[in-house]
Write a protein that holds these residues in place. Structure first.
Motif, PDB file in Angstrom:
ATOM      1  N   VAL A 171      -0.707   7.081 -20.537  1.00 33.96           N
ATOM      2  CA  VAL A 171      -0.760   8.520 -20.825  1.00 33.96           C
ATOM      3  C   VAL A 171      -0.356   8.789 -22.285  1.00 33.96           C
ATOM      4  N   ALA A 172       0.720   8.120 -22.725  1.00 33.94           N
ATOM      5  CA  ALA A 172       1.154   8.318 -24.121  1.00 33.94           C
ATOM      6  C   ALA A 172       0.086   7.821 -25.095  1.00 33.94           C
ATOM      7  N   ALA A 173      -0.504   6.668 -24.783  1.00 35.91           N
ATOM      8  CA  ALA A 173      -1.530   6.090 -25.663  1.00 35.91           C
ATOM      9  C   ALA A 173      -2.754   6.991 -25.737  1.00 35.91           C
ATOM     10  N   ALA A 174      -3.200   7.470 -24.572  1.00 31.58           N
ATOM     11  CA  ALA A 174      -4.390   8.322 -24.533  1.00 31.58           C
ATOM     12  C   ALA A 174      -4.164   9.586 -25.354  1.00 31.58           C
ATOM     13  N   SER A 175      -2.967  10.173 -25.201  1.00 32.95           N
ATOM     14  CA  SER A 175      -2.669  11.406 -25.926  1.00 32.95           C
ATOM     15  C   SER A 175      -2.686  11.168 -27.441  1.00 32.95           C
ATOM     16  N   ASP A 176      -2.024  10.098 -27.882  1.00 30.93           N
ATOM     17  CA  ASP A 176      -2.010   9.776 -29.319  1.00 30.93           C
ATOM     18  C   ASP A 176      -3.425   9.532 -29.838  1.00 30.93           C
ATOM     19  N   GLY A 177      -4.145   8.658 -29.150  1.00 32.70           N
ATOM     20  CA  GLY A 177      -5.467   8.253 -29.638  1.00 32.70           C
ATOM     21  C   GLY A 177      -6.455   9.407 -29.644  1.00 32.70           C
ATOM     22  N   LEU A 178      -6.370  10.275 -28.637  1.00 32.74           N
ATOM     23  CA  LEU A 178      -7.303  11.411 -28.572  1.00 32.74           C
ATOM     24  C   LEU A 178      -7.038  12.414 -29.688  1.00 32.74           C
ATOM     25  N   GLN A 179      -5.759  12.656 -29.982  1.00 34.08           N
ATOM     26  CA  GLN A 179      -5.466  13.603 -31.064  1.00 34.08           C
ATOM     27  C   GLN A 179      -5.993  13.085 -32.399  1.00 34.08           C
ATOM     28  N   LEU A 180      -5.888  11.770 -32.596  1.00 39.09           N
ATOM     29  CA  LEU A 180      -6.405  11.178 -33.827  1.00 39.09           C
ATOM     30  C   LEU A 180      -7.932  11.336 -33.907  1.00 39.09           C
ATOM     31  N   GLN A 181      -8.615  11.014 -32.809  1.00 38.61           N
ATOM     32  CA  GLN A 181     -10.080  11.162 -32.813  1.00 38.61           C
ATOM     33  C   GLN A 181     -10.484  12.615 -33.025  1.00 38.61           C
ATOM     34  N   TRP A 182      -9.721  13.539 -32.431  1.00 38.56           N
ATOM     35  CA  TRP A 182     -10.042  14.959 -32.568  1.00 38.56           C
ATOM     36  C   TRP A 182      -9.880  15.429 -34.015  1.00 38.56           C
ATOM     37  N   LEU A 183      -8.806  14.970 -34.681  1.00 38.15           N
ATOM     38  CA  LEU A 183      -8.601  15.362 -36.073  1.00 38.15           C
ATOM     39  C   LEU A 183      -9.760  14.915 -36.951  1.00 38.15           C
ATOM     40  N   LEU A 184     -10.309  13.726 -36.651  1.00 40.33           N
ATOM     41  CA  LEU A 184     -11.398  13.198 -37.471  1.00 40.33           C
ATOM     42  C   LEU A 184     -12.731  13.847 -37.130  1.00 40.33           C
ATOM     43  N   ASP A 185     -12.880  14.342 -35.910  1.00 42.25           N
ATOM     44  CA  ASP A 185     -14.197  14.774 -35.435  1.00 42.25           C
ATOM     45  C   ASP A 185     -14.032  15.868 -34.378  1.00 42.25           C
ATOM     46  N   PRO A 186     -13.544  17.049 -34.810  1.00 41.64           N
ATOM     47  CA  PRO A 186     -13.191  18.082 -33.829  1.00 41.64           C
ATOM     48  C   PRO A 186     -14.370  18.560 -32.966  1.00 41.64           C
ATOM     49  N   GLU A 187     -15.586  18.435 -33.471  1.00 38.98           N
ATOM     50  CA  GLU A 187     -16.744  18.873 -32.673  1.00 38.98           C
ATOM     51  C   GLU A 187     -17.030  17.893 -31.535  1.00 38.98           C
ATOM     52  N   ALA A 188     -16.693  16.617 -31.775  1.00 39.55           N
ATOM     53  CA  ALA A 188     -17.120  15.570 -30.847  1.00 39.55           C
ATOM     54  C   ALA A 188     -16.093  15.275 -29.756  1.00 39.55           C
ATOM     55  N   VAL A 189     -14.828  15.637 -29.987  1.00 39.36           N
ATOM     56  CA  VAL A 189     -13.757  15.219 -29.078  1.00 39.36           C
ATOM     57  C   VAL A 189     -13.000  16.449 -28.579  1.00 39.36           C
ATOM     58  N   ASP A 190     -12.786  16.523 -27.266  1.00 40.81           N
ATOM     59  CA  ASP A 190     -12.000  17.594 -26.660  1.00 40.81           C
ATOM     60  C   ASP A 190     -10.798  16.949 -25.972  1.00 40.81           C
ATOM     61  N   VAL A 191      -9.638  17.053 -26.626  1.00 39.72           N
ATOM     62  CA  VAL A 191      -8.444  16.343 -26.147  1.00 39.72           C
ATOM     63  C   VAL A 191      -8.116  16.752 -24.713  1.00 39.72           C
ATOM     64  N   ARG A 192      -8.139  18.053 -24.442  1.00 32.17           N
ATOM     65  CA  ARG A 192      -7.738  18.526 -23.125  1.00 32.17           C
ATOM     66  C   ARG A 192      -8.677  17.998 -22.030  1.00 32.17           C
ATOM     67  N   ARG A 193      -9.973  18.090 -22.271  1.00 34.90           N
ATOM     68  CA  ARG A 193     -10.926  17.649 -21.240  1.00 34.90           C
ATOM     69  C   ARG A 193     -10.780  16.159 -20.956  1.00 34.90           C
ATOM     70  N   SER A 194     -10.579  15.356 -22.041  1.00 36.71           N
ATOM     71  CA  SER A 194     -10.418  13.917 -21.823  1.00 36.71           C
ATOM     72  C   SER A 194      -9.112  13.620 -21.094  1.00 36.71           C
ATOM     73  N   LEU A 195      -8.027  14.313 -21.472  1.00 37.78           N
ATOM     74  CA  LEU A 195      -6.750  14.089 -20.779  1.00 37.78           C
ATOM     75  C   LEU A 195      -6.835  14.519 -19.319  1.00 37.78           C
ATOM     76  N   GLU A 196      -7.619  15.574 -19.064  1.00 33.79           N
ATOM     77  CA  GLU A 196      -7.741  16.045 -17.677  1.00 33.79           C
ATOM     78  C   GLU A 196      -8.328  14.970 -16.760  1.00 33.79           C
TER      79      GLU A 196
END
Lengths: 217, 217
Positions: A171-196
């Motif tokens: 859970v910690a890894a997913a949260s960290d990695g998703l936020q990083l991907q979102w910062l680089l590509d906000p259109e392509a990545v939705d942190v909340r939906r992936s964490l859900e």
């Protein structure tokens, strides 16, 4: 070392007033550094940080022994500021990470600071203090998540055969990695939906794992 | 720019021999940089890199315009070397990440290089080339994972209501974040066991989501 801004420093001769002054000045530098990182990121030398916030390099070195120490203190201060009284122990692990990620959306500079600290931490020889801080922080975060996952297992909302430690790291890894991907590509990545998606493994309130037809009524 | 190691460079007058020589020298520098990063990490200036591998700073700058360009090329070279012909399209998404993480266990310096690149990428103004490389790499990785997840959905091994894009970002994020936690705390984190939890969402071969009693026989 003499306080380069005048007056006695923490090791000076008039501790009463100067201690408080030094503590206030240090807090002020930290607060401005947080603003600076939030706007411009951390890719700056201690000298550049000092210039940006109007503090001489010598003064900055008086309050913070190194760039690493300043970065760690800025992050620590941020964590204390954002500590939510609304995250009591019964908040499920995934929900906790979703809330944290949501708060971080408005402060990309702090997420960048976090990435800098974790990357520096990998270079233990060059950044021993950062290594210790980041390693301890991960242990603390995982331990907190383990408690929430175990609470979920006791409450019957998390499958009993999930190992809490493995799940906490995930859970910690997913949260960290998703936020990083979102910062680089906000259109392509939705942190909340992936964490859900993780809630299928570790459901929160309102998404119990029991199949519909086994519910009462 | 004149080749500081003597002879004409890529833009010199005797292209036949010198092009090949320059390409060979560049490849040699890359190979030695990969070894160096694998041993010591990336927390070094271009000058220090040059010294460590016995190439003058001027020579290094002849082959690589910047530290960023060298780091990107080292990582690109590593990716090409480790590209497994044994990862065909029918390997499930989570299994692919498990295999990659397993290979990375023996090359912590490359994981550190990867962390440096992603952190630099967050500072777009200071590292535009790294930003572009890392963003494109994440898009490529997610697109590859999306294909594997969709293939799993067609084959009935992945639940039909999982959004492939959300799941791809999650799997990539979990893999990155877990490797980082493992490097910092190898006793506390088991990358494979944590990633295997994701197989409950996106099962690989041999762990089909159908309940046992619906199987034939």
């Amino acid at each position: 070392m003499v306080n380069p801004e005048g007056g006695a420093g923490p090791v000076g001769r008039t501790p009463g007033r100067s201690y408080r002054q030094a503590a206030e000045r240090r807090a002020e530098i930290l607060a401005r550094a947080i603003e600076l990182f939030a706007e411009h990121g951390t890719d700056t030398s201690l000298r550049a940080i000092g210039e940006s916030i109007g503090v001489s390099h010598a003064a900055l070195r008086y309050y913070f022994a190194s760039r690493d120490e300043l970065l760690i203190e800025v992050y620590r201060q941020h964590e204390q500021q954002e500590k939510e009284p609304s995250d009591p122990e019964d908040v499920p692990a995934v929900t906790l990470m979703e809330r944290s990620a949501e708060r971080n959306r408005s402060i990309p500079g702090i997420v960048g600071l976090y990435a800098t600290l974790t990357t520096d931490a990998l270079q233990a020889d060059a950044h021993p203090q950062t290594r210790e801080f980041v390693t301890e922080r991960f242990r603390r975060v995982r331990a907190d998540l383990v408690e929430r996952i175990e609470a979920g297992q006791r409450a019957g909302t998390v499958a009993a055969d999930v190992d809490p430690s493995d799940a906490a790291a995930l859970v910690a890894a997913a949260s960290d990695g998703l936020q990083l991907q979102w910062l680089l590509d906000p259109e392509a990545v939705d942190v909340r939906r992936s964490l859900e998606l993780l809630e299928r493994l570790l459901p929160g309130n309102g998404s119990r794992p029991e199949p519909r037809d086994s519910r009462p009524g």
